[in-house]
Design an enzyme around this catalytic site. Structure first.
Site, PDB file in Angstrom:
ATOM      1  N   LYS A  49       0.852  -1.192   0.000  1.00 52.92           N
ATOM      2  CA  LYS A  49       0.000   0.000   0.000  1.00 52.92           C
ATOM      3  C   LYS A  49       0.885   1.238   0.000  1.00 52.92           C
ATOM      4  O   LYS A  49       1.674   1.453   0.922  1.00 52.92           O
ATOM      5  CB  LYS A  49      -0.896  -0.019   1.239  1.00 52.92           C
ATOM      6  N   LYS A  88      -2.147  -1.565  -3.964  1.00 52.96           N
ATOM      7  CA  LYS A  88      -3.040  -0.411  -3.911  1.00 52.96           C
ATOM      8  C   LYS A  88      -2.246   0.886  -3.947  1.00 52.96           C
ATOM      9  O   LYS A  88      -1.288   0.993  -3.179  1.00 52.96           O
ATOM     10  CB  LYS A  88      -3.837  -0.505  -2.618  1.00 52.96           C
TER      11      LYS A  88
HETATM   12  C1  PBG Z   1      -7.683   3.142   5.269  1.00 55.74           C
HETATM   13  C2  PBG Z   1      -7.888   3.064   3.809  1.00 55.74           C
HETATM   14  C3  PBG Z   1      -7.683   4.041   2.811  1.00 55.74           C
HETATM   15  C4  PBG Z   1      -8.179   3.498   1.628  1.00 55.74           C
HETATM   16  C5  PBG Z   1      -8.633   2.226   1.913  1.00 55.74           C
HETATM   17  N1  PBG Z   1      -8.437   1.981   3.260  1.00 55.74           N
HETATM   18  C6  PBG Z   1      -7.188   5.439   2.911  1.00 55.74           C
HETATM   19  C7  PBG Z   1      -5.825   5.736   3.316  1.00 55.74           C
HETATM   20  O1  PBG Z   1      -4.974   4.900   3.578  1.00 55.74           O
HETATM   21  O2  PBG Z   1      -5.580   6.935   3.413  1.00 55.74           O
HETATM   22  C8  PBG Z   1      -8.222   4.169   0.294  1.00 55.74           C
HETATM   23  C9  PBG Z   1      -9.257   3.661  -0.659  1.00 55.74           C
HETATM   24  C10 PBG Z   1      -9.560   4.561  -1.788  1.00 55.74           C
HETATM   25  O3  PBG Z   1      -8.900   5.595  -2.009  1.00 55.74           O
HETATM   26  O4  PBG Z   1     -10.490   4.219  -2.539  1.00 55.74           O
HETATM   27  N2  PBG Z   1      -6.417   3.187   5.715  1.00 55.74           N
END
Ligand code: PBG
Length: 323
Positions: free
Chosen positions: A194, A247
């Site tokens: 991520k 992601k």
């Molecule tokens: C929570 C999380 C996030 C997303 C999914 N789970 C945001 C982040 O890490 O700031 C992003 C999903 C999206 O942008 O569609 N940590």
């Protein structure tokens, strides 16, 4: 080589082109994200994500009764009055997520219910883990909370929990908590690679989860680093994860492909909020063809190696493509 070899021979008409087609999207590949809020009969439009809504549990159940997607990913969104320093509402046995999971599973036992496990929507500071008084992320203390949160989701009936906090050891801690409490069958999909991405902007608006101070760069991976991403993701495999995830998706297809080549686990990719809203807004302006652009991007994510794709466009794709 030319002139003997002509690539256009096998694509010069649709019948031949169909024969050599390599990648297809399948209804079973798609996971639809859904935002859940408190209250009753609430349906709120998310300004930065046109056509995406937040639903109270009753309306979410109504919606989910009629969806075609075979899997959903749930996010809890709460008001500021429910947030504190310790994300206590995240580990409330009667909280928003356990209730939502119970009712959704009851209405649609046939679909896979996956829950996001992260503290950012429940902490008043908006970080994914606990923060000490100097603003430093408390990794190990956060693991206790994340494990409790995952266990509560599992008890409520979640098929799979999806830790997204990017804390070290989160998969190990969650696996241990689940196993010790008789939930050895609940699967874990980790947001393994991520990245600290600007493409989460609209989501933070949707989930009311922006960090109040500082950034997430001390725990999410730098967009510049692919070896680090591989190492981080493959550690989750050692910790007993069932699914890996990359992601965002489109800017990180190289990571997705490399990860797929280096694991035997299934790999998911998340077409995140910013990826969605770019297509949505550009098509509303008449700049892009929404259906073609959304289809092309999700197909590209599949071609790069995704076994499943988390996509706000899941329902539309199923409809457009007759999946
Ligand atoms: C929570 C999380 C996030 C997303 C999914 N789970 C945001 C982040 O890490 O700031 C992003 C999903 C999206 O942008 O569609 N940590």
């Amino acid at each position: 080589m030319y002139p003997e070899t002509r690539m256009t021979r096998s694509r010069r008409n649709p019948a031949l082109a169909r024969l050599s087609r390599e990648t297809y999207l399948n209804i079973n590949d798609l996971i639809l994200p859904i935002f859940i809020i408190e209250g009753q009969k609430q349906k709120e439009q998310i300004p930065s994500m046109p056509s995406v809504f937040r639903y109270s549990i009753d309306l979410a159940v109504e919606k989910i009764k009629n969806i075609n997607s075979k899997a959903i990913l749930l996010f809890g969104v709460v008001g500021d009055e429910k947030k504190d320093n310790n994300a206590s509402f995240a580990i409330d046995e009667k909280g928003l997520m356990p209730q939502a999971v119970k009712q959704i599973k009851k209405a649609r036992p046939d679909i896979a219910v996956i829950t996001d496990v992260c503290l950012c929507a429940y902490t008043d500071h908006g970080h994914c883990g606990l923060v000490d008084k100097n603003g430093k992320i408390e990794n190990d203390k956060s693991l206790e909370l994340l494990s409790k949160m995952a266990l509560i989701h599992a008890k409520a009936g979640a098929d799979m929990v999806a830790p997204s906090a990017m804390m070290d050891g989160q998969v190990h801690a969650i696996r241990k908590a689940l196993d010790e409490n008789g939930f050895e069958d609940t699967a874990i999909m980790s947001y393994a690679a991520k990245f600290a991405s600007a493409f989460y902007g609209p989501f933070r608006d949707a989930a009311n989860s922006s960090p109040k101070l500082g950034t997430r760069e001390s725990y999410q991976i730098s967009p510049a680093n692919s070896r680090e991403a591989m190492k981080d993701a493959l550690l989750d495999e050692k910790e007993g994860v069932d699914w890996l995830m990359v992601k965002p998706a489109l800017p990180y297809l190289d990571i997705l492909k490399e990860l797929k080549q280096n694991t035997r686990l299934p790999v998911a990719a998340y077409q995140v909020s910013g990826e969605y809203s770019m297509i949505k807004l550009a098509s509303q302006q008449g700049i892009l063809d929404e259906q073609k652009t959304a289809t092309e991007t999700v197909l590209s994510i599949k071609r790069a190696g995704a076994d499943a794709i988390i996509a706000y466009y899941a329902e539309e794709l199923i409809q457009w493509l007759g999946l």
